[in-house]
Write a protein that holds these residues in place. Structure first.
Motif, PDB file in Angstrom:
ATOM      1  N   ARG A  39      42.927 -87.364  19.234  1.00  0.00           N
ATOM      2  CA  ARG A  39      42.636 -87.995  17.948  1.00  0.00           C
ATOM      3  C   ARG A  39      41.241 -87.577  17.493  1.00  0.00           C
ATOM      4  NH1 ARG A  39      39.485 -92.724  18.474  1.00  0.00           N
ATOM      5  NH2 ARG A  39      39.047 -93.280  20.647  1.00  0.00           N
ATOM      6  N   VAL A  40      41.017 -87.702  16.201  1.00  0.00           N
ATOM      7  CA  VAL A  40      39.721 -87.363  15.609  1.00  0.00           C
ATOM      8  C   VAL A  40      38.809 -88.582  15.727  1.00  0.00           C
ATOM      9  CG1 VAL A  40      38.521 -86.672  13.513  1.00  0.00           C
ATOM     10  CG2 VAL A  40      40.768 -85.706  14.032  1.00  0.00           C
ATOM     11  N   VAL A  41      37.636 -88.384  16.323  1.00  0.00           N
ATOM     12  CA  VAL A  41      36.667 -89.479  16.448  1.00  0.00           C
ATOM     13  C   VAL A  41      35.467 -89.268  15.521  1.00  0.00           C
ATOM     14  CG1 VAL A  41      37.330 -90.036  18.806  1.00  0.00           C
ATOM     15  CG2 VAL A  41      35.575 -88.298  18.414  1.00  0.00           C
ATOM     16  N   ASP A  42      35.275 -88.045  15.048  1.00  0.00           N
ATOM     17  CA  ASP A  42      34.179 -87.751  14.122  1.00  0.00           C
ATOM     18  C   ASP A  42      34.722 -86.891  12.978  1.00  0.00           C
ATOM     19  OD1 ASP A  42      31.899 -86.958  12.744  1.00  0.00           O
ATOM     20  OD2 ASP A  42      30.674 -86.895  14.557  1.00  0.00           O
ATOM     21  N   PRO A  43      35.117 -87.500  11.854  1.00  0.00           N
ATOM     22  CA  PRO A  43      35.692 -86.722  10.747  1.00  0.00           C
ATOM     23  C   PRO A  43      34.756 -85.633  10.228  1.00  0.00           C
ATOM     24  CG  PRO A  43      36.070 -89.075  10.432  1.00  0.00           C
ATOM     25  CD  PRO A  43      35.112 -88.945  11.564  1.00  0.00           C
ATOM     26  N   LYS A  44      33.460 -85.899  10.208  1.00  0.00           N
ATOM     27  CA  LYS A  44      32.510 -84.904   9.707  1.00  0.00           C
ATOM     28  C   LYS A  44      32.581 -83.628  10.529  1.00  0.00           C
ATOM     29  CE  LYS A  44      27.546 -84.028   9.318  1.00  0.00           C
ATOM     30  NZ  LYS A  44      26.184 -84.587   9.507  1.00  0.00           N
ATOM     31  N   MET A  45      32.555 -83.730  11.845  1.00  0.00           N
ATOM     32  CA  MET A  45      32.602 -82.563  12.711  1.00  0.00           C
ATOM     33  C   MET A  45      33.969 -81.890  12.659  1.00  0.00           C
ATOM     34  SD  MET A  45      30.544 -84.118  16.003  1.00  0.00           S
ATOM     35  CE  MET A  45      30.580 -82.566  16.894  1.00  0.00           C
ATOM     36  N   ALA A  46      35.032 -82.679  12.532  1.00  0.00           N
ATOM     37  CA  ALA A  46      36.379 -82.109  12.504  1.00  0.00           C
ATOM     38  C   ALA A  46      36.597 -81.245  11.272  1.00  0.00           C
ATOM     39  CB  ALA A  46      37.416 -83.227  12.551  1.00  0.00           C
ATOM     40  N   ILE A  47      35.923 -81.546  10.167  1.00  0.00           N
ATOM     41  CA  ILE A  47      36.090 -80.776   8.948  1.00  0.00           C
ATOM     42  C   ILE A  47      35.067 -79.647   8.842  1.00  0.00           C
ATOM     43  CG2 ILE A  47      36.049 -80.884   6.428  1.00  0.00           C
ATOM     44  CD1 ILE A  47      38.510 -82.147   7.733  1.00  0.00           C
ATOM     45  N   ASN A  48      33.832 -79.909   9.246  1.00  0.00           N
ATOM     46  CA  ASN A  48      32.763 -78.928   9.050  1.00  0.00           C
ATOM     47  C   ASN A  48      32.648 -77.900  10.173  1.00  0.00           C
ATOM     48  OD1 ASN A  48      31.935 -80.090   6.612  1.00  0.00           O
ATOM     49  ND2 ASN A  48      30.602 -81.557   7.655  1.00  0.00           N
TER      50      ASN A  48
END
Length: 257
Positions: free
Chosen positions: A90-99
């Motif tokens: 699962r994604v725990v840090d949306p910022k890092m997952a996108i950038n």
């Protein structure tokens, strides 16, 4: 004409205002960019996005079940097998997952496939079949370390199927049969050893008490007599046979004289 233009402008303004409002579910987050630069992470609930100036990317925070396709690999003892697995993350840090990664779903899928081949290829077939839990932990640890920079948490990895060729299945069946035969022989030999030890102990006890040997002899005759048989075999003690033999030899010697 003026009325038509005014109506058009009003409709456009209404559409722009309506597009500013976004509703995110509890498990969703919005990564917002302002003029192309990261601004903030919003959600859940009602958020406002300024059209043209701001853009957003929705990110799902729920646990994702990733089915790793079947991989062909060769184990350390040179056995060709086909293995597939399932990865829970699962994604725990949306910022890092996108950038930090272009497509975190595809990246995690490809990383899972390569990790599955590299890790399982370092183990023998017996370990692959028997040590599933240990291999699952190793895969989960490696994937979690590599995806940490992507804002992803790998919760669990499970190896689902290990497919073997028909020839290897027959070889394993022969190996299992040989192992069962070996165990049967060992058990039989162990039983013979224990029986011989008990017989030796019984012989020592009977040797210390001649009357006990005579009682055992009589008990054996009683057991034979109780059976439905027309033939009764009377065992003769070896000492008695030797005495008779010596007597015959002495008598023969006197006759010759």
């Amino acid at each position: 004409m003026i009325t038509y233009s005014l109506a058009t402008i009003i409709v456009l303004v209404f559409v722009l205002i309506a597009s500013m409002f976004k509703v995110l579910r509890e498990y969703e987050r919005a990564v917002v960019f302002l003029l192309g630069r990261f601004y903030e992470v919003k959600g859940p609930g009602l958020i406002i996005i300024v059209p043209i100036v701001q853009q957003m990317v929705r990110v799902d925070l729920r646990t994702i079940v990733l089915d790793v396709p079947t991989q062909d690999l060769i184990t350390r003892d040179n056995v060709s097998v086909k293995v597939n697995a399932v990865v829970y993350f699962r994604v725990v840090d949306p910022k890092m997952a996108i950038n930090n990664v272009e497509n975190y779903l595809e990246a995690t899928s490809q990383l899972s496939q390569t990790t599955l081949r590299s890790v399982l290829g370092q183990h023998e077939l017996d370990e692959l079949l028997a040590a599933r839990e240990e291999l699952n932990r190793d895969l989960q640890t490696i994937l979690d370390q590599h995806t940490d920079n992507w804002g992803i948490k790998v919760a669990n990895v499970e190896i689902k199927h290990v497919d073997l060729d028909d020839s290897m299945v027959r070889a394993l069946a022969r190996q299992a049969e040989a192992e069962r035969s070996r165990r049967a022989k060992v058990i039989h030999a162990t039983g013979e050893l224990e029986a011989s030890e008990k017989l030796r102990e019984a012989a020592e006890v009977l040797n210390k008490s001649p009357n006990a040997l005579q009682l055992r002899y009589m008990q054996t005759l009683t057991e034979i007599a109780n059976d439905r048989t027309t033939t009764v075999v009377f065992p003769m003690p070896i000492d008695l046979v030797n005495s008779v033999t010596d007597l015959i030899k002495v008598s023969s010697g006197k006759s010759d004289n």
